[in-house]
Enzyme design. Structure first.
Site: not given
Ligand code: AMP
Length: 271
Positions: A34, A37, A148, A150-151, A177, A186, A188
């Protein structure tokens, strides 16, 4: 854009890029990409990486037995198109079997920053995250990797791992974001019904009110419950050490985790 499925092939290609003097950026993800990412890929471009490697891997080791590993959303075709459009130069799609060979027996445990928050509620989660991220670092030889905010806890744990194990790369943190409504993007969010999605707005709204001084920490928890979500935690911590802080003052971070129905959502705000 190169597509790799075999760890050894990615490693060989990255090693060659490195030898040729290229600057490599790594963007680790679990896919179902999304705009959050995409912003990480854009940040890698902004920092003038010659090669931007996006990994897409739903890492089984970071999911607990009662979590959503099996139903985590996956869409390889769409992810490839988004990576290409965003300017990634390589995508890595490994399988669990080729990331974790038979008798895989080495894991990385960060023992301080992972203790609280999500680490306390998701035993083994950061052990899985650290292990897979360390493997990705060894495969991609990045000059820097983008994560991000976010985490937030994850990013701090990874930074500590890089420091303590002398990984030779920089960690770049990119802002959260959000959807126009304020909801943090997310993968999710796709689980949410329209009603749950509307209720989930309380997370970003209450954090914003707290930062503006209009809501206390317990006020945030109350607002979340009132909106029909179930609070997992609302905590204020020192932004670096993640140690509990009494007040949301500059240099702290307020983090929340809450269930909208069965979906566990997280959000945070730096004060
Ligand atoms: P994930 O696929 O959810 O494991 O996230 C992969 C990477 O994308 C991690 O570094 C997350 O922190 C980042 N990420 C996920 N959602 C967001 C968001 N809304 N804004 C910025 N970074 C994000």
């Amino acid at each position: 854009m190169k597509i790799f499925r075999e760890p050894a092939k990615l490693q060989k290609w990255c090693r060659a890029q490195k030898r040729a003097g290229k600057k490599i950026a790594l963007v680790p993800t679990m896919g179902y990409l999304h705009e959050g990412h995409i912003s990480l890929i854009t940040e890698a471009k902004r920092r003038k990486a010659d090669e931007i490697v996006v990994s897409v891997f739903v890492n089984p080791v970071q999911f607990g037995p009662n979590e959503d590993y099996a139903k985590y959303p996956r869409d390889e075709k769409a992810d490839l198109a988004k990576c290409r459009a965003a300017g990634a130069t390589a995508v890595f799609f490994p399988t669990p079997a080729n990331m974790y060979l038979e008798h895989h027996s080495v894991y990385i445990n960060e023992e301080d920053l992972s203790k609280g928050l999500c680490g306390a509620r998701r035993p083994g989660h950061f052990r899985g995250v650290c292990t897979v991220v360390a493997k990705l670092f060894n495969l991609a030889h990045p000059d820097f990797a983008v994560f991000g905010q976010k985490d937030y806890q994850q990013a701090q744990v990874i930074k500590r791992m890089v420091r303590d194990l002398n990984f030779d790369l920089d960690i770049v943190l990119a802002p959260i974001v959000r959807e126009p409504s304020g909801l943090a993007r997310s993968s999710r969010n796709t689980y949410l019904s329209p009603d749950e999605k509307a209720s989930a707005l309380v997370l970003s709204r209450s954090l914003k009110s707290l930062k503006a001084g209009k809501l206390s920490l317990s006020g945030v928890a109350k607002a979340i419950e009132k909106a029909g979500l179930k609070v997992d935690y609302v905590e204020c911590v020192d932004a670096e050490t993640l140690q509990p802080a009494k007040k949301a003052v500059p240099g702290t971070c307020v983090l929340v985790a809450a269930y909208a129905g069965k979906t566990r959502l997280i959000d945070n705000i730096l004060i």
